[in-house]
Design a protein around this motif. Structure first.
Motif, PDB file in Angstrom:
ATOM      1  N   MET A  54      83.313  66.642  56.429  1.00 47.24           N
ATOM      2  CA  MET A  54      82.778  65.620  55.552  1.00 47.24           C
ATOM      3  C   MET A  54      82.861  66.056  54.092  1.00 47.24           C
ATOM      4  N   LYS A  55      82.530  67.319  53.809  1.00 52.26           N
ATOM      5  CA  LYS A  55      82.583  67.788  52.425  1.00 52.26           C
ATOM      6  C   LYS A  55      84.018  67.928  51.933  1.00 52.26           C
ATOM      7  N   TYR A  56      84.945  68.208  52.862  1.00 53.68           N
ATOM      8  CA  TYR A  56      86.343  68.300  52.459  1.00 53.68           C
ATOM      9  C   TYR A  56      86.878  66.927  52.061  1.00 53.68           C
ATOM     10  N   ARG A  57      86.406  65.894  52.729  1.00 55.64           N
ATOM     11  CA  ARG A  57      86.829  64.531  52.384  1.00 55.64           C
ATOM     12  C   ARG A  57      86.347  64.156  50.977  1.00 55.64           C
ATOM     13  N   ILE A  58      85.114  64.506  50.652  1.00 52.18           N
ATOM     14  CA  ILE A  58      84.587  64.232  49.310  1.00 52.18           C
ATOM     15  C   ILE A  58      85.369  65.022  48.271  1.00 52.18           C
ATOM     16  N   LEU A  59      85.697  66.257  48.580  1.00 55.20           N
ATOM     17  CA  LEU A  59      86.488  67.084  47.666  1.00 55.20           C
ATOM     18  C   LEU A  59      87.873  66.482  47.451  1.00 55.20           C
ATOM     19  N   LEU A  60      88.494  66.028  48.520  1.00 51.34           N
ATOM     20  CA  LEU A  60      89.818  65.405  48.412  1.00 51.34           C
ATOM     21  C   LEU A  60      89.746  64.097  47.625  1.00 51.34           C
ATOM     22  N   GLU A  61      88.745  63.268  47.907  1.00 47.90           N
ATOM     23  CA  GLU A  61      88.583  62.019  47.157  1.00 47.90           C
ATOM     24  C   GLU A  61      88.336  62.296  45.681  1.00 47.90           C
ATOM     25  N   SER A  62      87.542  63.307  45.383  1.00 44.76           N
ATOM     26  CA  SER A  62      87.268  63.664  43.984  1.00 44.76           C
ATOM     27  C   SER A  62      88.536  64.112  43.279  1.00 44.76           C
ATOM     28  N   ALA A  63      89.355  64.909  43.950  1.00 47.26           N
ATOM     29  CA  ALA A  63      90.601  65.370  43.346  1.00 47.26           C
ATOM     30  C   ALA A  63      91.545  64.205  43.087  1.00 47.26           C
ATOM     31  N   VAL A  64      91.665  63.310  44.051  1.00 51.52           N
ATOM     32  CA  VAL A  64      92.540  62.144  43.871  1.00 51.52           C
ATOM     33  C   VAL A  64      92.023  61.267  42.742  1.00 51.52           C
ATOM     34  N   PHE A  65      90.709  61.042  42.698  1.00 52.29           N
ATOM     35  CA  PHE A  65      90.127  60.225  41.630  1.00 52.29           C
ATOM     36  C   PHE A  65      90.368  60.853  40.264  1.00 52.29           C
ATOM     37  N   GLY A  66      90.196  62.169  40.153  1.00 53.04           N
ATOM     38  CA  GLY A  66      90.434  62.858  38.879  1.00 53.04           C
ATOM     39  C   GLY A  66      91.884  62.780  38.447  1.00 53.04           C
ATOM     40  N   ILE A  67      92.794  62.915  39.387  1.00 52.54           N
ATOM     41  CA  ILE A  67      94.224  62.827  39.058  1.00 52.54           C
ATOM     42  C   ILE A  67      94.589  61.424  38.604  1.00 52.54           C
ATOM     43  N   VAL A  68      94.099  60.405  39.314  1.00 55.70           N
ATOM     44  CA  VAL A  68      94.390  59.022  38.930  1.00 55.70           C
ATOM     45  C   VAL A  68      93.779  58.695  37.569  1.00 55.70           C
ATOM     46  N   ALA A  69      92.545  59.145  37.328  1.00 55.13           N
ATOM     47  CA  ALA A  69      91.907  58.902  36.029  1.00 55.13           C
ATOM     48  C   ALA A  69      92.677  59.591  34.904  1.00 55.13           C
ATOM     49  N   GLY A  70      93.138  60.808  35.132  1.00 52.33           N
ATOM     50  CA  GLY A  70      93.912  61.528  34.113  1.00 52.33           C
ATOM     51  C   GLY A  70      95.245  60.870  33.832  1.00 52.33           C
ATOM     52  N   ILE A  71      95.918  60.414  34.879  1.00 49.74           N
ATOM     53  CA  ILE A  71      97.202  59.728  34.689  1.00 49.74           C
ATOM     54  C   ILE A  71      97.003  58.441  33.910  1.00 49.74           C
ATOM     55  N   LEU A  72      95.970  57.689  34.251  1.00 47.97           N
ATOM     56  CA  LEU A  72      95.699  56.449  33.512  1.00 47.97           C
ATOM     57  C   LEU A  72      95.338  56.741  32.060  1.00 47.97           C
ATOM     58  N   TYR A  73      94.601  57.825  31.830  1.00 46.94           N
ATOM     59  CA  TYR A  73      94.206  58.195  30.471  1.00 46.94           C
ATOM     60  C   TYR A  73      95.425  58.497  29.598  1.00 46.94           C
ATOM     61  N   PHE A  74      96.396  59.196  30.164  1.00 44.50           N
ATOM     62  CA  PHE A  74      97.584  59.550  29.384  1.00 44.50           C
ATOM     63  C   PHE A  74      98.634  58.443  29.397  1.00 44.50           C
ATOM     64  N   ALA A  75      98.636  57.582  30.392  1.00 45.78           N
ATOM     65  CA  ALA A  75      99.632  56.510  30.483  1.00 45.78           C
ATOM     66  C   ALA A  75      99.261  55.305  29.631  1.00 45.78           C
ATOM     67  N   TRP A  76      97.973  55.079  29.375  1.00 47.32           N
ATOM     68  CA  TRP A  76      97.570  53.886  28.631  1.00 47.32           C
ATOM     69  C   TRP A  76      98.193  53.828  27.229  1.00 47.32           C
ATOM     70  N   PRO A  77      98.207  54.897  26.424  1.00 50.80           N
ATOM     71  CA  PRO A  77      98.860  54.792  25.114  1.00 50.80           C
ATOM     72  C   PRO A  77     100.352  54.471  25.215  1.00 50.80           C
ATOM     73  N   VAL A  78     101.008  54.952  26.249  1.00 52.26           N
ATOM     74  CA  VAL A  78     102.428  54.655  26.445  1.00 52.26           C
ATOM     75  C   VAL A  78     102.611  53.170  26.740  1.00 52.26           C
ATOM     76  N   ILE A  79     101.789  52.645  27.634  1.00 50.12           N
ATOM     77  CA  ILE A  79     101.872  51.219  27.980  1.00 50.12           C
ATOM     78  C   ILE A  79     101.529  50.359  26.769  1.00 50.12           C
ATOM     79  N   GLN A  80     100.496  50.733  26.038  1.00 54.73           N
ATOM     80  CA  GLN A  80     100.095  49.982  24.857  1.00 54.73           C
ATOM     81  C   GLN A  80     101.191  50.020  23.789  1.00 54.73           C
ATOM     82  N   GLY A  81     101.799  51.172  23.555  1.00 51.38           N
ATOM     83  CA  GLY A  81     102.884  51.276  22.580  1.00 51.38           C
ATOM     84  C   GLY A  81     104.092  50.458  22.982  1.00 51.38           C
ATOM     85  N   TYR A  82     104.408  50.467  24.266  1.00 52.42           N
ATOM     86  CA  TYR A  82     105.519  49.642  24.745  1.00 52.42           C
ATOM     87  C   TYR A  82     105.237  48.164  24.508  1.00 52.42           C
TER      88      TYR A  82
END
Length: 85
Positions: free
Chosen positions: A1-29
């Motif tokens: 159960m704790k491994y699932r939360i850890l995996l979900e947290s890692a995926v959420f952090g990666i997706v949030a980071g990608i969106l954070y860095f991708a938004w200026p690119v999308i906005q500039g385009y």
């Protein structure tokens, strides 16, 4: 159960980071595609633009900032999931 939360947290952090860095690119385009220059009204400002030169340095965020962009959302998500399940 704790491994699932850890995996979900890692995926959420990666997706949030990608969106954070991708938004200026999308906005500039989007701004580049929709930009329509107005040559008639800017003709009077040519002398002003030719006489102004700016020098300086743009400060880039350090490595800890980039790590925090990924880890902070993951930690917040993981703590919320762990506390409320």
């Amino acid at each position: 159960m704790k491994y699932r939360i850890l995996l979900e947290s890692a995926v959420f952090g990666i997706v949030a980071g990608i969106l954070y860095f991708a938004w200026p690119v999308i906005q500039g385009y989007w701004m580049t595609v929709n930009y329509v220059p107005d040559v008639i009204s800017t003709h009077g400002n040519v002398e002003y633009l030719e006489s102004q030169v700016s020098f300086g340095k743009i400060g880039a965020p350090n490595g800890w900032y980039n790590v925090a962009v990924f880890l902070l959302p993951a930690a917040i998500y993981g703590l919320n999931r762990w506390a409320f399940t």
